[in-house]
Scaffold this active site. Structure first.
Site, PDB file in Angstrom:
ATOM      1  N   LYS A 192     -69.137  11.090 -28.837  1.00 35.16           N
ATOM      2  CA  LYS A 192     -68.136  12.141 -28.606  1.00 35.16           C
ATOM      3  C   LYS A 192     -67.108  12.192 -29.734  1.00 35.16           C
ATOM      4  CE  LYS A 192     -64.517  11.241 -25.764  1.00 35.16           C
ATOM      5  NZ  LYS A 192     -63.160  11.468 -26.248  1.00 35.16           N
ATOM      6  N   ASN A 193     -66.555  11.032 -30.077  1.00 34.02           N
ATOM      7  CA  ASN A 193     -65.448  11.039 -31.029  1.00 34.02           C
ATOM      8  C   ASN A 193     -65.896  11.224 -32.472  1.00 34.02           C
ATOM      9  OD1 ASN A 193     -63.718  10.841 -28.910  1.00 34.02           O
ATOM     10  ND2 ASN A 193     -63.265   8.660 -29.178  1.00 34.02           N
ATOM     11  N   ARG A 203     -56.701  17.269 -26.295  1.00 36.08           N
ATOM     12  CA  ARG A 203     -55.795  17.165 -27.433  1.00 36.08           C
ATOM     13  C   ARG A 203     -56.535  17.068 -28.765  1.00 36.08           C
ATOM     14  NH1 ARG A 203     -51.627  14.297 -26.798  1.00 36.08           N
ATOM     15  NH2 ARG A 203     -51.578  13.678 -28.959  1.00 36.08           N
ATOM     16  N   ILE A 249     -52.535  -0.432 -28.400  1.00 41.94           N
ATOM     17  CA  ILE A 249     -52.677   0.901 -29.002  1.00 41.94           C
ATOM     18  C   ILE A 249     -51.959   1.964 -28.180  1.00 41.94           C
ATOM     19  CG2 ILE A 249     -54.334   2.651 -29.802  1.00 41.94           C
ATOM     20  CD1 ILE A 249     -54.477   0.063 -31.405  1.00 41.94           C
ATOM     21  N   ARG A 260     -48.604   9.853 -27.582  1.00 38.41           N
ATOM     22  CA  ARG A 260     -49.556  10.361 -28.570  1.00 38.41           C
ATOM     23  C   ARG A 260     -49.005  11.499 -29.437  1.00 38.41           C
ATOM     24  NH1 ARG A 260     -55.398  10.650 -25.784  1.00 38.41           N
ATOM     25  NH2 ARG A 260     -56.102  10.329 -27.915  1.00 38.41           N
ATOM     26  N   PRO A 261     -48.002  11.202 -30.243  1.00 42.25           N
ATOM     27  CA  PRO A 261     -47.481  12.236 -31.152  1.00 42.25           C
ATOM     28  C   PRO A 261     -48.483  12.549 -32.272  1.00 42.25           C
ATOM     29  CG  PRO A 261     -46.442  10.115 -31.609  1.00 42.25           C
ATOM     30  CD  PRO A 261     -47.315   9.909 -30.405  1.00 42.25           C
ATOM     31  N   ILE A 262     -48.217  13.624 -33.028  1.00 45.76           N
ATOM     32  CA  ILE A 262     -49.092  13.947 -34.173  1.00 45.76           C
ATOM     33  C   ILE A 262     -48.293  13.966 -35.487  1.00 45.76           C
ATOM     34  CG2 ILE A 262     -50.862  15.215 -32.856  1.00 45.76           C
ATOM     35  CD1 ILE A 262     -49.521  17.823 -34.051  1.00 45.76           C
ATOM     36  N   ASP A 263     -47.172  13.233 -35.477  1.00 47.32           N
ATOM     37  CA  ASP A 263     -46.309  13.244 -36.666  1.00 47.32           C
ATOM     38  C   ASP A 263     -47.049  12.812 -37.931  1.00 47.32           C
ATOM     39  OD1 ASP A 263     -46.205  10.749 -35.054  1.00 47.32           O
ATOM     40  OD2 ASP A 263     -45.098   9.982 -36.771  1.00 47.32           O
ATOM     41  N   GLN A 264     -48.013  11.906 -37.801  1.00 45.96           N
ATOM     42  CA  GLN A 264     -48.711  11.428 -39.000  1.00 45.96           C
ATOM     43  C   GLN A 264     -49.680  12.474 -39.558  1.00 45.96           C
ATOM     44  OE1 GLN A 264     -47.815   8.432 -40.510  1.00 45.96           O
ATOM     45  NE2 GLN A 264     -46.214   8.715 -38.963  1.00 45.96           N
ATOM     46  N   ARG A 270     -66.077  14.208 -19.368  1.00 42.68           N
ATOM     47  CA  ARG A 270     -65.555  14.469 -20.714  1.00 42.68           C
ATOM     48  C   ARG A 270     -66.204  13.548 -21.734  1.00 42.68           C
ATOM     49  NH1 ARG A 270     -59.337  14.274 -21.216  1.00 42.68           N
ATOM     50  NH2 ARG A 270     -60.090  14.759 -23.290  1.00 42.68           N
ATOM     51  N   ASP A 285     -60.692   1.710 -26.255  1.00 41.75           N
ATOM     52  CA  ASP A 285     -61.590   2.492 -25.402  1.00 41.75           C
ATOM     53  C   ASP A 285     -62.556   1.620 -24.593  1.00 41.75           C
ATOM     54  OD1 ASP A 285     -60.413   4.804 -26.243  1.00 41.75           O
ATOM     55  OD2 ASP A 285     -62.001   5.373 -27.632  1.00 41.75           O
ATOM     56  N   CYS A 343     -50.043  12.560 -22.900  1.00 39.85           N
ATOM     57  CA  CYS A 343     -51.212  12.554 -22.021  1.00 39.85           C
ATOM     58  C   CYS A 343     -51.163  11.303 -21.159  1.00 39.85           C
ATOM     59  CB  CYS A 343     -52.511  12.688 -22.809  1.00 39.85           C
ATOM     60  SG  CYS A 343     -53.250  11.173 -23.314  1.00 39.85           S
TER      61      CYS A 343
HETATM   62  N1  EPU Z   1     -49.872   7.836 -33.267  1.00 39.14           N
HETATM   63  C1  EPU Z   1     -48.625   8.172 -33.748  1.00 39.14           C
HETATM   64  N2  EPU Z   1     -48.514   9.289 -34.544  1.00 39.14           N
HETATM   65  C2  EPU Z   1     -49.578  10.059 -34.891  1.00 39.14           C
HETATM   66  C3  EPU Z   1     -50.850   9.696 -34.402  1.00 39.14           C
HETATM   67  C4  EPU Z   1     -50.970   8.577 -33.587  1.00 39.14           C
HETATM   68  O1  EPU Z   1     -47.626   7.507 -33.460  1.00 39.14           O
HETATM   69  O2  EPU Z   1     -49.401  11.051 -35.615  1.00 39.14           O
HETATM   70  C5  EPU Z   1     -50.021   6.632 -32.418  1.00 39.14           C
HETATM   71  C6  EPU Z   1     -50.564   6.974 -31.029  1.00 39.14           C
HETATM   72  O3  EPU Z   1     -49.558   7.383 -30.140  1.00 39.14           O
HETATM   73  C7  EPU Z   1     -51.233   5.670 -30.636  1.00 39.14           C
HETATM   74  C8  EPU Z   1     -51.774   5.143 -31.971  1.00 39.14           C
HETATM   75  O4  EPU Z   1     -51.030   5.815 -32.986  1.00 39.14           O
HETATM   76  O5  EPU Z   1     -50.304   4.784 -30.114  1.00 39.14           O
HETATM   77  C9  EPU Z   1     -53.255   5.357 -32.212  1.00 39.14           C
HETATM   78  O6  EPU Z   1     -53.604   6.700 -31.925  1.00 39.14           O
HETATM   79  P1  EPU Z   1     -54.741   7.503 -32.676  1.00 39.14           P
HETATM   80  O7  EPU Z   1     -54.132   8.661 -33.386  1.00 39.14           O
HETATM   81  O8  EPU Z   1     -55.585   6.574 -33.487  1.00 39.14           O
HETATM   82  O9  EPU Z   1     -55.584   8.065 -31.459  1.00 39.14           O
HETATM   83  P2  EPU Z   1     -56.324   9.447 -31.458  1.00 39.14           P
HETATM   84  O10 EPU Z   1     -56.822   9.741 -32.814  1.00 39.14           O
HETATM   85  O11 EPU Z   1     -55.503  10.460 -30.759  1.00 39.14           O
HETATM   86  C10 EPU Z   1     -58.729   8.504 -31.042  1.00 39.14           C
HETATM   87  C11 EPU Z   1     -59.801   8.683 -29.999  1.00 39.14           C
HETATM   88  C12 EPU Z   1     -59.360   8.003 -28.708  1.00 39.14           C
HETATM   89  C13 EPU Z   1     -59.133   6.526 -29.001  1.00 39.14           C
HETATM   90  C14 EPU Z   1     -58.087   6.375 -30.133  1.00 39.14           C
HETATM   91  C15 EPU Z   1     -57.856   4.939 -30.554  1.00 39.14           C
HETATM   92  C16 EPU Z   1     -60.790  10.792 -30.652  1.00 39.14           C
HETATM   93  C17 EPU Z   1     -61.027  12.218 -30.351  1.00 39.14           C
HETATM   94  N3  EPU Z   1     -60.027  10.110 -29.796  1.00 39.14           N
HETATM   95  O12 EPU Z   1     -57.566   9.129 -30.516  1.00 39.14           O
HETATM   96  O13 EPU Z   1     -60.422   8.140 -27.772  1.00 39.14           O
HETATM   97  O14 EPU Z   1     -58.669   5.859 -27.860  1.00 39.14           O
HETATM   98  O15 EPU Z   1     -58.514   7.118 -31.290  1.00 39.14           O
HETATM   99  O16 EPU Z   1     -59.020   4.366 -30.993  1.00 39.14           O
HETATM  100  O17 EPU Z   1     -61.303  10.272 -31.629  1.00 39.14           O
HETATM  101  C18 EPU Z   1     -61.429   8.257 -25.655  1.00 39.14           C
HETATM  102  O18 EPU Z   1     -62.488   8.555 -26.215  1.00 39.14           O
HETATM  103  O19 EPU Z   1     -61.355   7.958 -24.429  1.00 39.14           O
HETATM  104  C19 EPU Z   1     -60.191   8.246 -26.439  1.00 39.14           C
HETATM  105  C20 EPU Z   1     -58.978   8.294 -25.876  1.00 39.14           C
END
Ligand code: EPU
Length: 421
Positions: free
Chosen positions: A22-23, A96, A330, A125-129, A400, A308, A120
């Site tokens: 999926k990911n 998301r 995480i 889970r912000p997207i600032d990065q 999902r 996960d 969520c």
């Molecule tokens: N974070 C920030 N700022 C950002 C992005 C992330 O502070 O701009 C923080 C998050 O809040 C979190 C950490 O960084 O605490 C890691 O988050 P990450 O961005 O790596 O997670 P993601 O990309 O949103 C993906 C997977 C998740 C998986 C995580 C961690 C996808 C579509 N989703 O999410 O998968 O848990 O990486 O490995 O690739 C799942 O499949 O059930 C799932 C939740």
């Protein structure tokens, strides 16, 4: 709403196939926006999240569909007319990962408008990065009416040092950088196999990416890409979930297509728990021991123990002979399965990011539900081991991320069925 009903106690044996990841599929579908033409994606799991991502592309004006019959693991995307570069709230709020279109859209169309994902169930889970990376490449970012808008005629290469390691953030900025002018260097990048897989696909499309799989990724921008024809890697979390199913039932199961290199941290813990794991042509075999030993895990970015798989390992710990400890590093709210496991007789106490799991002699079946995907999977696992009948509701979470989980588990001897509701 559908339920999964599990009659516990069966010892699992046989072979279970793993579907495409999926990911990996989600960013790869988003990457099709980077080139005109006819894209072919193979081994795409039939999941609600994948359907949502195809819908995101369709509302932009692309053709994006799953084939039927014996080709139903293939999806085709056709980008030929104008693309309306917007991902609406209605779709982003259901998934998301829709935010993954941001990078490709601004890179190729000079503009993107994407609904800002909210918090969520598992964390803020912000997207600032993601935004930091795009800004560094020259995008002008504004936030209006709950939408992030990014604009830039042509992005330019930049060095981006991520403050936190982010999987989709790395993917988004990497996709943006492939069409930028000049060189982009991503430092403190995510090393997950799905990031490497995306880089492989982009390189097949004509991108120039090096270092994916390490924490520094270098991307030399090109003017144009060509469409992809690609088969997606197997899902390591689905594979890991089946390995745990074998482990906790004292079973003997070959998890077909599982890739050992993607699962090292999980395999290590299963071995520590007393499982016998062998790599065979075509997959990984797990034999569960008579008595499981306790294990401690600390979730971390790849190659550390994946968050996960935390909920699934917690089930194993719940029936091990002794006390185990989990540190969830995480996501700040990823223990929602705990109150439900309590209802099945588990002995778990939580203090902040730490869970202490005392193994119990038996779990007993109950009516349970969960509010996220992996938590739901853990409840199905608990049901396999429990005495009696377990009903897991809110099955849409499972749908999902797990393709036909009840059928696959039945194939290795579990008594699991879906009850339509
Ligand atoms: N974070 C920030 N700022 C950002 C992005 C992330 O502070 O701009 C923080 C998050 O809040 C979190 C950490 O960084 O605490 C890691 O988050 P990450 O961005 O790596 O997670 P993601 O990309 O949103 C993906 C997977 C998740 C998986 C995580 C961690 C996808 C579509 N989703 O999410 O998968 O848990 O990486 O490995 O690739 C799942 O499949 O059930 C799932 C939740």
């Amino acid at each position: 709403m559908d339920k999964i009903v599990v009659q516990g106690g069966n010892v699992l044996s046989g072979e279970v196939p793993v579907s495409g990841a999926k990911n990996a599929a989600l960013p790869i579908i988003a990457a099709s926006l980077l080139s005109r033409g006819h894209h072919i994606l193979r081994n795409v799991p039939e999941l609600a999240d994948v359907a949502t991502m195809l819908e995101v592309l369709r509302v932009m004006g692309a053709k994006a569909e799953r084939l039927t019959g014996n080709k139903k693991s293939t999806c085709e995307v056709l980008i030929d007319g104008p693309v309306h570069p917007e991902a609406p709230y209605e779709l982003v709020k259901t998934m998301r990962a829709s935010v993954l279109v941001l990078g490709p859209l601004v890179a190729r169309y000079g503009r993107a408008r994407v609904s800002m994902p909210g918090g969520c169930a598992i964390g803020a889970r912000p997207i600032d990065q993601h935004l930091k990376g795009l800004k560094a490449m020259g995008a002008e970012i504004t936030l209006t009416e709950g939408y992030v808008e990014a604009r830039c005629k042509r992005l330019r290469g930049a060095t981006v040092n991520f403050d936190v390691i982010t999987v989709t953030g790395t993917e988004n900025v990497m996709m943006a950088a492939v069409l930028a002018r000049g060189r982009t260097v991503l430092e403190n990048a995510a090393r997950e196999p799905e990031v490497e897989e995306l880089a492989n696909v982009l390189n097949k499309m004509g991108a120039r990416i090096e270092g994916a799989g390490s924490d520094v990724i270098t991307i030399d921008g090109v003017d144009e890409l060509r469409p992809m024809d690609h088969a997606i890697i197997p899902d390591r979390v689905e594979a890991g979930t089946f390995l745990v199913a074998a482990a906790i039932t004292g079973g003997n199961v070959l998890v077909k297509n599982a890739v050992p290199e993607h699962l090292e941290a999980v395999l290590l813990k299963l071995r520590e728990a007393g499982c016998t794991l062998t790599t065979e042509a075509g997959g990984i075999r797990c034999k569960g021991p008579r008595v499981l030993k306790p294990v401690d895990i600390k979730t971390a970015e790849h190659p550390g123990f994946p968050t996960d798989m935390q909920a699934q390992l917690m089930v194993l710990m719940s029936v091990a002979n002794g006390t185990s400890v989990i540190s969830e590093n995480i996501f700040e709210n990823r223990f929602m399965h705990v109150p439900e496991l309590h209802r099945m007789g588990a002995d778990i106490s939580i203090s902040g990011p730490t869970a202490v799991v005392k193994g119990v002699k038996k779990l007993s079946g109950a009516q349970v539900m969960a509010t996220d995907l992996r938590a739901s999977a853990s409840l199905v696992l608990a049901g396999l081991r429990a005495e009696g009948r377990t009903e897991v509701s809110r099955v849409y979470h499972l749908d999902r991320g797990y393709e036909h989980i009840e059928k696959k588990l039945r194939g290795v001897g579990a008594n699991v069925r879906r009850v339509k509701g």
